[in-house]
Design a protein around this motif. Structure first.
Motif, PDB file in Angstrom:
ATOM      1  N   ARG A   4       5.833  -9.185  -6.158  1.00  0.00           N
ATOM      2  CA  ARG A   4       4.749  -8.917  -5.483  1.00  0.00           C
ATOM      3  C   ARG A   4       3.447 -10.101  -4.884  1.00  0.00           C
ATOM      4  O   ARG A   4       3.103 -10.807  -5.807  1.00  0.00           O
ATOM      5  CB  ARG A   4       3.314  -7.815  -6.917  1.00  0.00           C
ATOM      6  CG  ARG A   4       2.093  -7.357  -5.533  1.00  0.00           C
ATOM      7  CD  ARG A   4       1.543  -6.226  -5.825  1.00  0.00           C
ATOM      8  NE  ARG A   4       2.089  -4.794  -6.038  1.00  0.00           N
ATOM      9  CZ  ARG A   4       1.248  -3.543  -6.603  1.00  0.00           C
ATOM     10  NH1 ARG A   4      -0.072  -3.911  -6.867  1.00  0.00           N
ATOM     11  NH2 ARG A   4       2.280  -2.350  -6.188  1.00  0.00           N
ATOM     12  N   THR A   6      -0.560 -10.673  -2.586  1.00  0.00           N
ATOM     13  CA  THR A   6      -0.924 -10.170  -1.937  1.00  0.00           C
ATOM     14  C   THR A   6      -2.426 -11.009  -1.242  1.00  0.00           C
ATOM     15  O   THR A   6      -2.174 -11.954  -1.534  1.00  0.00           O
ATOM     16  CB  THR A   6      -2.114  -9.024  -3.026  1.00  0.00           C
ATOM     17  OG1 THR A   6      -1.510  -8.081  -3.642  1.00  0.00           O
ATOM     18  CG2 THR A   6      -3.446  -8.867  -1.989  1.00  0.00           C
ATOM     19  N   ARG A  59      -7.414  -7.564  -9.849  1.00  0.00           N
ATOM     20  CA  ARG A  59      -6.445  -7.551  -8.547  1.00  0.00           C
ATOM     21  C   ARG A  59      -6.570  -9.910  -8.065  1.00  0.00           C
ATOM     22  O   ARG A  59      -7.740 -10.445  -7.935  1.00  0.00           O
ATOM     23  CB  ARG A  59      -5.991  -7.396  -7.299  1.00  0.00           C
ATOM     24  CG  ARG A  59      -5.571  -6.472  -7.615  1.00  0.00           C
ATOM     25  CD  ARG A  59      -5.484  -5.307  -6.242  1.00  0.00           C
ATOM     26  NE  ARG A  59      -5.315  -5.284  -4.976  1.00  0.00           N
ATOM     27  CZ  ARG A  59      -5.303  -5.192  -4.052  1.00  0.00           C
ATOM     28  NH1 ARG A  59      -5.811  -4.308  -3.801  1.00  0.00           N
ATOM     29  NH2 ARG A  59      -4.171  -4.740  -3.306  1.00  0.00           N
ATOM     30  N   LEU A  61      -5.811 -13.088  -5.139  1.00  0.00           N
ATOM     31  CA  LEU A  61      -4.477 -13.451  -4.095  1.00  0.00           C
ATOM     32  C   LEU A  61      -3.860 -14.487  -3.829  1.00  0.00           C
ATOM     33  O   LEU A  61      -4.454 -15.090  -4.247  1.00  0.00           O
ATOM     34  CB  LEU A  61      -5.771 -13.336  -2.711  1.00  0.00           C
ATOM     35  CG  LEU A  61      -7.399 -11.870  -2.260  1.00  0.00           C
ATOM     36  CD1 LEU A  61      -8.072 -12.949  -1.218  1.00  0.00           C
ATOM     37  CD2 LEU A  61      -6.443 -11.657  -2.010  1.00  0.00           C
ATOM     38  N   LEU A 327      -6.271  -6.445   3.780  1.00  0.00           N
ATOM     39  CA  LEU A 327      -5.435  -5.965   2.460  1.00  0.00           C
ATOM     40  C   LEU A 327      -4.023  -6.281   2.636  1.00  0.00           C
ATOM     41  O   LEU A 327      -3.499  -5.134   2.988  1.00  0.00           O
ATOM     42  CB  LEU A 327      -5.569  -6.304   0.930  1.00  0.00           C
ATOM     43  CG  LEU A 327      -7.173  -6.548   0.704  1.00  0.00           C
ATOM     44  CD1 LEU A 327      -7.483  -5.720  -0.890  1.00  0.00           C
ATOM     45  CD2 LEU A 327      -7.055  -7.697   0.429  1.00  0.00           C
ATOM     46  N   SER A 329      -0.627  -5.982   1.044  1.00  0.00           N
ATOM     47  CA  SER A 329       0.202  -6.253   0.296  1.00  0.00           C
ATOM     48  C   SER A 329       2.151  -6.843   0.208  1.00  0.00           C
ATOM     49  O   SER A 329       2.806  -5.899   1.270  1.00  0.00           O
ATOM     50  CB  SER A 329       0.153  -5.420  -0.831  1.00  0.00           C
ATOM     51  OG  SER A 329      -1.143  -6.058  -1.855  1.00  0.00           O
ATOM     52  N   ASP A 331       5.762  -5.751  -1.133  1.00  0.00           N
ATOM     53  CA  ASP A 331       6.003  -5.173  -3.078  1.00  0.00           C
ATOM     54  C   ASP A 331       7.335  -5.338  -3.039  1.00  0.00           C
ATOM     55  O   ASP A 331       7.762  -4.926  -2.214  1.00  0.00           O
ATOM     56  CB  ASP A 331       5.749  -3.785  -3.586  1.00  0.00           C
ATOM     57  CG  ASP A 331       3.955  -3.792  -3.538  1.00  0.00           C
ATOM     58  OD1 ASP A 331       3.625  -4.040  -5.048  1.00  0.00           O
ATOM     59  OD2 ASP A 331       3.187  -3.280  -2.693  1.00  0.00           O
TER      60      ASP A 331
END
Length: 741
Positions: A4, A6, A59, A61, A327, A329, A331
């Motif tokens: 992952r 972000t 979270r 960045l 945002l 992300s 995955d």
């Protein structure tokens, strides 16, 4: 490898040091001490709230993507403000900020490629060592400072490349002669006595000759090609490549813009670079329109298509507050990448933040070419194809959980030509005790070879052994030998083997039937090129579990391909599996085969003797005996795992191997060794408990009765094993615990 990442996407904030009015509310009268809001004020509050949210959600960045237009109509201070907001509130290091200039970030009439054009942008973003694009006139050669022009993940699973599209924004065109010679004198000639009119005419004429042009230079495209080509690649899987630019590839909305050079002038050349470099995501701004869509880029070959996810970022304005920043992300890296886009609206003081629904987009396809505009029903067969085993496994597993769950899933796998010494197994496949290297391959080969035995001592209990069905169908037909004979003559479509025998397997009422999920396989001879013949395998499964079983089935099919090809002098080709009922059930490795201790009866009965000898005499002599002890401990672990969760598909449990081991121990023990007799008795008791459970109707109730008894017996055997094999050996070989550690 991290699965992952972000990013925060900021675009077109249009702020300045002087402040830009933002009339958010309907002010019909001017009341003292109620200040008019500014864009800068709401942006600060947004960043404060965003920092709180990221902290609360734990979270971090991985980067910030700024796609241009920090400034408002060229006013000073916009770049400084945006940079400070990012670094002060989000704590993102400068080297993780990717920034590109927008058309409002360059001075009007500044020459393309001049230092003046990028003075404000370079002072802030380049000056703080952020990741910036290769700039015409500033960067002197295509290969200059490559790392300055890309952001790469620590594990190299993704990389971000900034692209400058604003080198020709707000440039004055070269007028043709004789117009050029008279152009500057036109205002004074027309309005000689009115300086105000002359000045206005001069401004209007200059605007007529100025074009807000989007373009990427040949030099930058060549530099980008070199930057991408030199980027370090991940140890496994594909690297997800992201491009960040200010201008759009295609209009993200139906809103028409009437102006010259509304689009990138050399758009197809830019799209060709995206395709050739394998860029998977493009992030841009400029149009102030939120949109997410796929752009399909074709070469001269209509079948050669590259798909790019385009993310058009919005900004905020009066009445447009729900998508101020985003945002983004990633995955499922590296094999099943998916993008989640979370719009972040402007907050209101004292109120809870809004949470618009995120946008989800899968970056990989299931094998159906998007060019084929065929409408299919939601429950139509799903296809996954590829040549990378890890990637195909991850994607097949993902769709078996979602799109193809309990439906039809077809997987095409083109494995690379190999040396024939190893069997394929995905890197992510969990084997017992996390075996590595040669031990991992040994585990797989022994498992596959057991499934392909033509006969087994366990066949009365397991009547659907694949090898017995393939090589002794009906007790006498060797179907593999028949296939070899057929394919030796010609590419016959009759090279088919079946594993279901209606006379043997079918019951009149369909109750109590037991036959393999693996029902049929066809081997297809094919001319791969002028000098190479390959044999493909196409196998049908009435039901197929993809987390544990599909990789083993692939290894089996490769095993059979090699056997056939070695006889014919051909090469193994594509493997296709067709599952009529795709499933994913997270199972232990015990559930892809009979337990190790039972399989020894067929494959390695001498290990049972070695194990019994070690237990009876409390010693371990040589590596063969140490290996038998390791496998015995692994068998106990498998048995314990099998008792820890009910499975509606059933679980194989050890029986015959336990009884045989108990008999060996009893035959060599002395009556004075009570502990040894207890060991043998617990082996027999566990075998009987397992047999009773296996013969009952599979239900949660029967599992609940069996599980505690089996766990208790396994625990006793584990303790007895530790007790009898803990003493140092006298043979010079370390005890089992040491040798397995």
């Amino acid at each position: 490898m991290a699965d992952r990442a972000t990013f925060l996407h900021i675009t077109d904030p249009h702020v300045s040091a002087a402040g830009e009015t933002f009339r958010r509310d309907d002010r019909k009268v001017d009341i003292p001490d109620i200040p008019t809001g500014t864009r800068e004020d709401v942006l600060r509050l947004l960043f404060q709230r965003l920092a709180e949210r990221l902290t609360a959600e734990e979270r971090l960045l991985d980067g910030v993507l700024f796609s241009g237009d920090a400034q408002s109509r060229g006013a000073a201070g916009g770049h400084e403000l945006v940079y400070q907001l990012v670094t002060d509130h989000l704590g993102v290091a400068a080297e993780k900020i990717v920034a590109v200039p927008g058309n409002h970030d360059v001075p009007q009439d500044a020459a393309p490629g001049s230092p003046l054009r990028y003075e404000s942008f370079s002072r802030v973003w380049r000056g703080h060592s952020c990741v910036v694009p290769w700039l015409d006139g500033i960067d002197t050669s295509p290969a200059s400072a490559l790392d300055r022009h890309r952001l790469v993940a620590a594990d190299r699973s993704w990389a971000v490349y900034p692209v400058n599209t604003s080198n020709w924004s707000h440039v004055t065109s070269n007028l043709p002669e004789p117009l050029r010679s008279f152009w500057d004198g036109i205002p004074d000639t027309i309005a000689a006595d009115d300086t105000a009119v002359a000045a206005k005419l001069r401004s209007q004429l200059q605007a007529l000759a100025r074009y807000d042009m989007a373009r990427v230079s040949d030099q930058q495209l060549e530099a980008l090609r070199m930057i991408v080509a030199s980027t370090p690649q991940p140890d496994r899987g594909r690297q997800l490549k992201i491009a960040v630019m200010h201008h759009h590839l295609r209009s993200p909305s139906l809103r028409e813009e009437l102006k010259p050079f509304a689009d990138i002038s050399n758009l197809e050349q830019v799209r060709a670079w995206l395709s050739g470099s394998g860029v998977g995501v493009v992030v841009h701004g400029h149009k102030h329109e939120p949109a997410t869509y796929f752009d399909h880029i074709y070469t001269n070959d209509a079948d050669d298509m590259h798909r790019v996810l385009v993310i058009s970022g919005a900004t905020f304005g009066v009445g447009q507050e729900t998508d101020a920043v985003r945002l983004i992300s990633l995955d499922g890296l590296p094999h099943t990448p998916e993008v989640k886009i979370e719009p972040i609206p402007l907050p209101r003081s004292g109120t809870e933040d809004l949470r618009p629904s995120p946008i989800l987009r899968r970056l990989w396809t299931t094998g159906v070419r998007p060019a084929e505009t065929v409408v299919v029903s939601p429950d139509a067969p799903v296809t996954v194809e590829g040549s990378n085993l890890d990637e195909v496994y991850a994607r097949a597993l993902a769709v078996a959980r979602t799109d193809a769950r309990r439906g039809i899933l077809i997987v095409h796998l083109d494995l690379p030509d190999d040396d024939g010494r190893t069997l394929p197994l995905p890197t992510a496949y969990a084997v017992p005790d996390n075996l590595q290297g040669d031990e991992r391959q040994t585990w797989l080969r022994e498992l596959v070879e057991w499934w392909q035995l033509d006969r087994s001592q366990l066949e009365p209990r397991i009547p659907y052994l694949h090898g017995a069905r393939l090589r002794r169908y009906g007790g006498k037909i060797d179907q593999i030998a028949r296939i070899i004979a057929l394919l030796r003559v010609k590419p016959s479509t009759r090279a088919v083997a079946v594993l279901v025998d209606p006379f043997r397997d079918f019951a009149p009422d369909g109750a109590g039937e037991e036959f393999a999920s693996f029902c049929l396989v066809e081997f297809r001879r094919r001319d791969a090129d002028a000098s190479r013949i390959v044999v493909d395998a196409i196998a049908f499964y009435r039901a197929q579990e993809f987390e544990r079983w599909w990789p083993i089935n692939i290894a089996e099919l490769r095993f059979l391909q090699r056997e056939i090809c070695e006889e014919l002098g051909y090469r193994p080709g594509r493997i296709t599996t067709i599952a009529a009922d795709a499933r994913t059930i997270s199972r232990s490795p015990t559930q892809v085969a009979m337990p190790i201790i039972d399989r020894w009866l067929d494959q390695a009965p001498e290990r049972l003797h070695l194990l019994a000898d070690a237990v009876v005499h409390r010693r371990i002599k040589g590596e063969a005996q140490a290996s038998a002890i390791r496998e015995w401990r692994r068998s106990l672990t498998e048995l314990r795992t099998a008792t820890q969760g009910f499975n509606a598909d059933g679980i194989p449990v050890a029986i015959e191997g336990l009884l045989t081991l108990a008999a060996y121990i009893e035959a060599t023990s002395t009556s004075e060794d009570d502990e040894l007799l207890t060991f043998a008795r617990n082996l027999s008791d566990l075998a009987r408990v397992n047999e009773t459970f296996e013969q009952t109707t599979l239900s949660r109730a029967s599992f609940s009765r069996w599980s505690p008894m089996a766990q208790s017996l396994v625990g006793t055997l584990e303790r007895l094993t530790d007790g009898r094999l803990a003493a140092p050996t006298t043979s010079g070989v370390p005890d089992e615990k040491q040798s397995s550690g």
